[in-house]
Design a protein around this motif. Structure first.
Motif, PDB file in Angstrom:
ATOM      1  N   GLU A   4      -2.336 -12.437  -0.283  1.00 34.44           N
ATOM      2  CA  GLU A   4      -2.105 -13.627  -1.217  1.00 34.44           C
ATOM      3  C   GLU A   4      -1.955 -13.403  -2.767  1.00 34.44           C
ATOM      4  OE1 GLU A   4      -0.997 -16.467   0.091  1.00 34.44           O
ATOM      5  OE2 GLU A   4      -1.686 -16.132   1.854  1.00 34.44           O
ATOM      6  N   ASN A   5      -2.317 -12.101  -3.102  1.00 34.21           N
ATOM      7  CA  ASN A   5      -2.521 -11.990  -4.781  1.00 34.21           C
ATOM      8  C   ASN A   5      -1.932 -10.741  -5.134  1.00 34.21           C
ATOM      9  OD1 ASN A   5      -4.665 -14.111  -5.652  1.00 34.21           O
ATOM     10  ND2 ASN A   5      -5.451 -13.382  -3.720  1.00 34.21           N
ATOM     11  N   PHE A   6      -1.265  -9.863  -4.259  1.00 35.88           N
ATOM     12  CA  PHE A   6      -0.495  -8.636  -4.811  1.00 35.88           C
ATOM     13  C   PHE A   6       0.926  -8.356  -4.457  1.00 35.88           C
ATOM     14  CE2 PHE A   6      -5.202  -7.772  -4.252  1.00 35.88           C
ATOM     15  CZ  PHE A   6      -5.214  -6.865  -5.700  1.00 35.88           C
ATOM     16  N   TRP A   7       1.484  -9.573  -4.991  1.00 35.87           N
ATOM     17  CA  TRP A   7       3.107  -9.573  -4.807  1.00 35.87           C
ATOM     18  C   TRP A   7       3.831  -9.298  -6.390  1.00 35.87           C
ATOM     19  CZ3 TRP A   7       4.859  -9.281  -0.138  1.00 35.87           C
ATOM     20  CH2 TRP A   7       3.909  -9.622   1.050  1.00 35.87           C
ATOM     21  N   GLY A   8       4.191 -10.381  -6.912  1.00 31.98           N
ATOM     22  CA  GLY A   8       4.344 -10.179  -8.251  1.00 31.98           C
ATOM     23  C   GLY A   8       6.078  -9.915  -8.330  1.00 31.98           C
ATOM     24  N   GLU A   9       6.398 -10.123  -9.603  1.00 30.42           N
ATOM     25  CA  GLU A   9       8.181 -10.029  -9.903  1.00 30.42           C
ATOM     26  C   GLU A   9       8.442  -8.524  -9.547  1.00 30.42           C
ATOM     27  OE1 GLU A   9      11.085 -10.562 -13.488  1.00 30.42           O
ATOM     28  OE2 GLU A   9       9.133 -11.210 -13.551  1.00 30.42           O
ATOM     29  N   LYS A  10       7.839  -7.541 -10.050  1.00 28.53           N
ATOM     30  CA  LYS A  10       7.955  -6.219 -10.111  1.00 28.53           C
ATOM     31  C   LYS A  10       7.776  -5.456  -8.762  1.00 28.53           C
ATOM     32  CE  LYS A  10       7.770  -5.478 -15.060  1.00 28.53           C
ATOM     33  NZ  LYS A  10       7.057  -4.723 -16.125  1.00 28.53           N
ATOM     34  N   GLY A  39       2.156  -4.342  -6.401  1.00 27.82           N
ATOM     35  CA  GLY A  39       1.118  -4.725  -5.626  1.00 27.82           C
ATOM     36  C   GLY A  39       0.557  -3.443  -4.655  1.00 27.82           C
ATOM     37  N   PHE A  40       1.524  -3.074  -4.215  1.00 29.19           N
ATOM     38  CA  PHE A  40       1.122  -1.395  -3.454  1.00 29.19           C
ATOM     39  C   PHE A  40       0.311  -0.562  -3.967  1.00 29.19           C
ATOM     40  CE2 PHE A  40       2.203   2.277  -1.547  1.00 29.19           C
ATOM     41  CZ  PHE A  40       1.616   2.213  -0.194  1.00 29.19           C
ATOM     42  N   ASP A  41       1.076  -0.387  -5.302  1.00 30.93           N
ATOM     43  CA  ASP A  41       0.511   0.742  -5.990  1.00 30.93           C
ATOM     44  C   ASP A  41      -0.876   0.630  -6.450  1.00 30.93           C
ATOM     45  OD1 ASP A  41       1.102   3.412  -7.559  1.00 30.93           O
ATOM     46  OD2 ASP A  41       0.402   1.988  -9.268  1.00 30.93           O
ATOM     47  N   TYR A  78      -3.357   0.921  -3.435  1.00 30.11           N
ATOM     48  CA  TYR A  78      -3.498   2.144  -3.020  1.00 30.11           C
ATOM     49  C   TYR A  78      -4.446   2.978  -4.147  1.00 30.11           C
ATOM     50  CZ  TYR A  78      -2.479   7.044  -1.971  1.00 30.11           C
ATOM     51  OH  TYR A  78      -2.384   8.527  -1.738  1.00 30.11           O
ATOM     52  N   HIS A  79      -4.369   2.709  -5.190  1.00 28.92           N
ATOM     53  CA  HIS A  79      -5.228   3.472  -6.282  1.00 28.92           C
ATOM     54  C   HIS A  79      -6.441   3.099  -6.164  1.00 28.92           C
ATOM     55  CE1 HIS A  79      -1.191   5.070  -7.852  1.00 28.92           C
ATOM     56  NE2 HIS A  79      -1.982   5.863  -8.646  1.00 28.92           N
ATOM     57  N   ASN A  80      -6.577   1.496  -5.874  1.00 31.22           N
ATOM     58  CA  ASN A  80      -8.168   1.153  -5.596  1.00 31.22           C
ATOM     59  C   ASN A  80      -8.880   1.701  -4.592  1.00 31.22           C
ATOM     60  OD1 ASN A  80     -10.244  -1.242  -6.489  1.00 31.22           O
ATOM     61  ND2 ASN A  80      -9.468  -1.581  -4.097  1.00 31.22           N
ATOM     62  N   MET A  81      -7.943   2.286  -3.710  1.00 30.32           N
ATOM     63  CA  MET A  81      -8.655   2.906  -2.452  1.00 30.32           C
ATOM     64  C   MET A  81      -9.079   4.095  -2.931  1.00 30.32           C
ATOM     65  SD  MET A  81      -7.007   3.829   1.084  1.00 30.32           S
ATOM     66  CE  MET A  81      -5.827   5.083   0.349  1.00 30.32           C
ATOM     67  N   LYS A  82      -8.527   4.681  -3.666  1.00 29.34           N
ATOM     68  CA  LYS A  82      -8.619   6.312  -3.938  1.00 29.34           C
ATOM     69  C   LYS A  82      -9.886   6.182  -5.073  1.00 29.34           C
ATOM     70  CE  LYS A  82      -6.651   9.372  -3.172  1.00 29.34           C
ATOM     71  NZ  LYS A  82      -6.864  10.068  -2.025  1.00 29.34           N
ATOM     72  N   HIS A  83     -10.019   4.955  -5.722  1.00 26.96           N
ATOM     73  CA  HIS A  83     -11.141   4.928  -6.719  1.00 26.96           C
ATOM     74  C   HIS A  83     -12.537   4.753  -5.887  1.00 26.96           C
ATOM     75  CE1 HIS A  83      -8.970   4.509 -10.018  1.00 26.96           C
ATOM     76  NE2 HIS A  83      -8.524   3.371  -9.830  1.00 26.96           N
TER      77      HIS A  83
END
Length: 825
Positions: free
Chosen positions: A8-14, A17-19, A22-27
């Protein structure tokens, strides 16, 4: 079930959200590694604190044992030792937890790699909708511009040709715009489907990650909490022990242990002088000689005995009081050799009773005195001094067949001259004079400390000592010191204590001599012993500088130093860890200052020196010096073993050492040797794997190594690391990384490395590479030899503490080094 927040929270105009996900997983990987570093740092702090507490406990044990307050130091020592043990237990738990976190980090990296492959299609969908959105926006702008332009020309009354031309462009822009709208609708549908699935996948990964991290933190918190509970219980126990040690009990204990008697001086009345008795003079007295039952006695040359012949029928050599006085001029006075030993006259069995000489002052009622024939034979020379070169098969077998048998070098024997005793001992493999492996033949015999492995087929005969007991059952040790309580009856679990003398027994098919009490056998041979004694100019390997040779008083706590030296022998075969053969042996040496000899000799009954060998659960065999120390076979504690000295024998040993080298400031005595339980390659401090590639003109060599901190109780750096590789085939040139030294005379390549530890690059793992150009190849893969050492720790973790009072441990040194440490292809 957790709410799907990520969907519900990682869509947005640009569409970024995927990027972000993905980087949160690497953290998550970074967090796991940082948690590992945090726990490791906490473990280091706890270990440092535990070592400091152990040092403090030893200091409390070395404080003055004199005075009424002295027993209180035992309470402090025990409490501090337990506190240090609690923190070391926490260190162990944290080390195990670190391994679990590291394992999770590896699994997490694999899971992330797999996830990256699975979400690759989602990434394409994201890139597609982002590209389509940009193209749609651009086509929309073109469409608007062309439509406005056409309408402007129509209003301004432009030519029909210009209006038609603008209309064609507007129509084309309209078609392009509509196409991108349809394409965007398709990309949007695919993106929403892929993104929803991927967002849920990322949330599942983060849920598992955070859950696993919380489990690790709970384990960490539980370990710390358990330690704090133990510390609280220890403090309560300490307070209770202090309260139970009342002032009255301390006063009573001092009175009972140091009291001088309860009888008060009685009255003395005046006595008149008896002139008749006073003028008669004192009659000569005869001093009662010291008697050992069953042993022939020499005449007491210090006794005050009249030399006059009182009766005419005095029989030469008869016991005093049997026929009357003895004619000293013709009595059978024993002859003395150059070293001060009695020379016994040869007698046959028929006239043994007639010529026997026993004192009438003996307190034993023996009808027939026991007789012992003592014969000390010198060491036979070894005619087979030639050395047979060992084959590779013998080399492999040598590591597995190492036996725990002490070296005979440096032993003090009765027939050993002072010149022989002053000779320096043969250095071990890590005591080479040039400190270089180039002078070491990896296929030759080893000089490793603590082991007696040899590839030579020549046998060294051992001196025949028929009076020395060959089995533990033949020893009759004195009772345990009164200051140490008797342990409960039981067998020593986990320790195979060898029942044989400190020196190797003579290889013979003859049955052992009859058992005799130790005191009688050693008195007859003037304590001729096989215990190893080395003076200050020939210190035992691994010993310390020794205690300070200060002037000691009999009432002081006498300083003693201890050294543990271990030798690790290993044979690696290729890269197969199951084929690794390991043997670890060690020895314990005590160092006595010169001043202690005077204290021992001036005191007829010195305090019994006793000690406890700790952490023996990791030992496979223990070989004590049975000429000097005794142990209780009924001990039930599998992780410690108590020993105490034959003080008369120890005094004689030290006195002989002082006679041989009176200028020495301290004397080293080998106390015991032991063999450590090994677990194959897991017990080796440095793991090795060798790879050869032999061609006609070149040879490629690679040696992989890895530091193994788990082999040590307290991991420490490996120093003085040298790796020696023989290469045949006529080497003309060599290239190596890191750089090495080539010896063309010996055809050997030598690497000298810096210290290796956990703090080294790649946690102590690395490779050695070399390429050899050959003139007469190909080469034959050879066995390489490795040398290293460590100061400050041992592989077994064995330790020693003094028991009772009268002595203090001034210094404790520990080290281990390589014996035969080899690797094959």
């Amino acid at each position: 079930m957790i709410t799907p927040y990520f969907i519900e929270n990682f869509w947005g105009e640009k569409n970024n959200g995927f990027d972000v996900l993905y980087h949160n997983m690497k953290h998550g990987q970074i967090s796991s590694k940082e948690l590992t570093d945090f726990i490791r740092e906490r473990s280091t702090i706890e270990e440092t604190y535990a070592r400091s507490m152990t040092k403090l406990a030893k200091s409390a044990g070395n404080f003055s044992q004199l005075g009424t307050f002295a027993p209180m130091w035992d309470v402090f020592k025990i409490s501090t030792e337990k506190l240090a043990s609690c923190h070391m237990e926490l260190v162990r738990k944290l080390q195990e937890l670190i391994k679990e976190v590291q394992k999770y980090v590896e699994e997490q990296a694999k899971a992330h790699k797999k996830t990256k492959e699975e979400v690759a299609s989602t990434l394409e969908a994201v890139q597609n909708i982002q590209t389509t959105s940009q193209a749609l926006q651009k086509s929309k702008e073109i469409y608007n511009a062309k439509t406005v332009e056409q309408e402007r020309l129509r209003k301004e009354g432009a030519t029909q040709r210009d209006v038609d031309k603008a209309g064609v462009k507007a129509k084309k822009a309209t078609e392009t715009y509509k196409a991108y709208v349809e394409k965007y609708a398709s990309a949007k549908s695919e993106f929403e489907q892929k993104m929803a699935e991927t967002a849920q996948k990322f949330q599942d990964i983060e849920e598992n990650h955070v859950h696993h991290m919380k489990v690790i933190i709970q384990s960490y918190s539980q370990s710390v909490e358990e330690t704090h509970v133990q510390i609280g219980e220890l403090h309560k126990e300490f307070v209770k022990n202090i309260e139970n040690t009342s002032v009255e009990s301390l006063i009573q204990k001092l009175s009972e242990s140091k009291g001088t008697g309860k009888e008060r001086p009685g009255p003395i009345e005046f006595e008149e002088c008896n002139t008749a008795i006073a003028t008669e003079g004192a009659k000569p007295r005869r001093r009662k000689p010291f008697n050992i039952p069953g042993r022939r006695k020499d005449k007491d040359v210090d006794s005050t005995e009249s030399t006059e012949v009182e009766v005419a029928n005095a029989a030469n050599g008869a016991p005093p009081g049997y026929y009357g006085a003895i004619d000293i001029q013709n009595a059978n006075v024993p002859q003395i050799d150059a070293e001060g030993f009695c020379i016994r006259p040869e007698v046959n069995e028929n006239d043994a009773k007639e010529n026997s000489f026993y004192s009438s002052s003996d307190s034993e009622d023996e009808d027939e005195p026991r007789k012992f024939h003592v014969e000390i034979k010198p060491v036979q020379p070894n005619n087979g001094t030639h050395q047979i070169s060992a084959t590779i098969d013998e080399l492999k077998a040598s590591i597995g067949n190492i036996i725990l048998s002490p070296s005979t070098s440096g032993q003090m024997r009765r027939n050993q001259s002072s010149d022989e005793l002053a000779k320096p001992r043969v250095p071990t493999s890590y005591e080479l004079t040039n400190n270089d492996l180039l002078s070491l033949d990896p296929l030759g015999p080893t000089l490793s400390a603590g082991s007696a492995s040899s590839l030579s087929t020549t046998a060294v005969p051992v001196p025949n000592r028929p009076t020395t007991p060959l089995t533990a059952g033949a020893l009759m040790p004195p009772p345990r010191p009164s200051s140490r309580p008797k342990l409960p009856t039981g067998k020593l679990t986990g320790i195979n204590e060898i029942g044989r003398p400190f020196s190797p027994p003579k290889t013979s098919n003859a049955s052992p001599p009859p058992a005799a009490p130790l005191a009688r056998a050693e008195s007859s041979s003037s304590l001729s012993s096989n215990a190893s004694l080395s003076a200050a100019n020939t210190p035992t390997v691994g010993t310390s500088r020794g205690p300070s040779p200060v002037t000691l008083a009999s009432q002081d706590a006498l300083p003693i130093a201890v050294a543990f030296t271990e030798s690790v022998n290993a044979y690696f075969k290729g890269a197969d860890p199951s084929k690794c053969i390991v043997k670890i042996t060690g020895d314990m040496t005590l160092s006595f200052p010169m001043g202690i000899i005077k204290v021992f000799t001036s005191n007829p009954s010195p305090a019994v020196l006793s000690f406890r060998l700790k952490n023996t659960g990791r030992l496979e065999q223990i070989l004590p010096n049975q000429q000097l120390v005794y142990s209780d076979p009924s001990q039930s504690d599998s992780n410690s073993k108590d020993f105490w000295f034959n003080m008369q024998a120890l005094t004689s040993y030290l006195r002989k050492a002082a006679d041989q080298n009176p200028s020495a400031s301290y004397y080293n005595v080998d106390i015991l040797k032991y063999q450590v339980l090994s677990d194959g390659i897991h017990s080796t401090p440095l793991n090795l794997a060798v790879y050869w590639k032999c061609a006609a003109t070149t040879t490629d060599l690679r040696v992989d190594y890895r530091y193994n901190p788990d082999s040590m109780v307290f991991p420490g750096p490996l120093t003085n690391i040298q790796i020696l590789v023989p290469v045949d085939g006529g080497v003309t040139s060599m290239q190596s990384l890191p750089s090495s030294v080539w010896n063309s005379e010996q055809n050997k390549c030598l690497w000298k490395l810096g210290d290796i530890s956990e703090k080294s690059d790649n946690e102590g793992a690395g490779s050695l590479r070399a390429k050899f150009e050959l003139a007469s190849g190909p080469s034959n893969p050879s066995t390489l030899a490795v040398q290293f050492m460590n100061e400050g720790t041992t592989l077994s973790g064995v330790d020693m503490e003094l028991q009772g009072s009268g002595y203090r441990l001034s210094l404790s040194k520990k080290r281990f080094a390589t014996g035969r440490y080899m690797a094959d292809f």
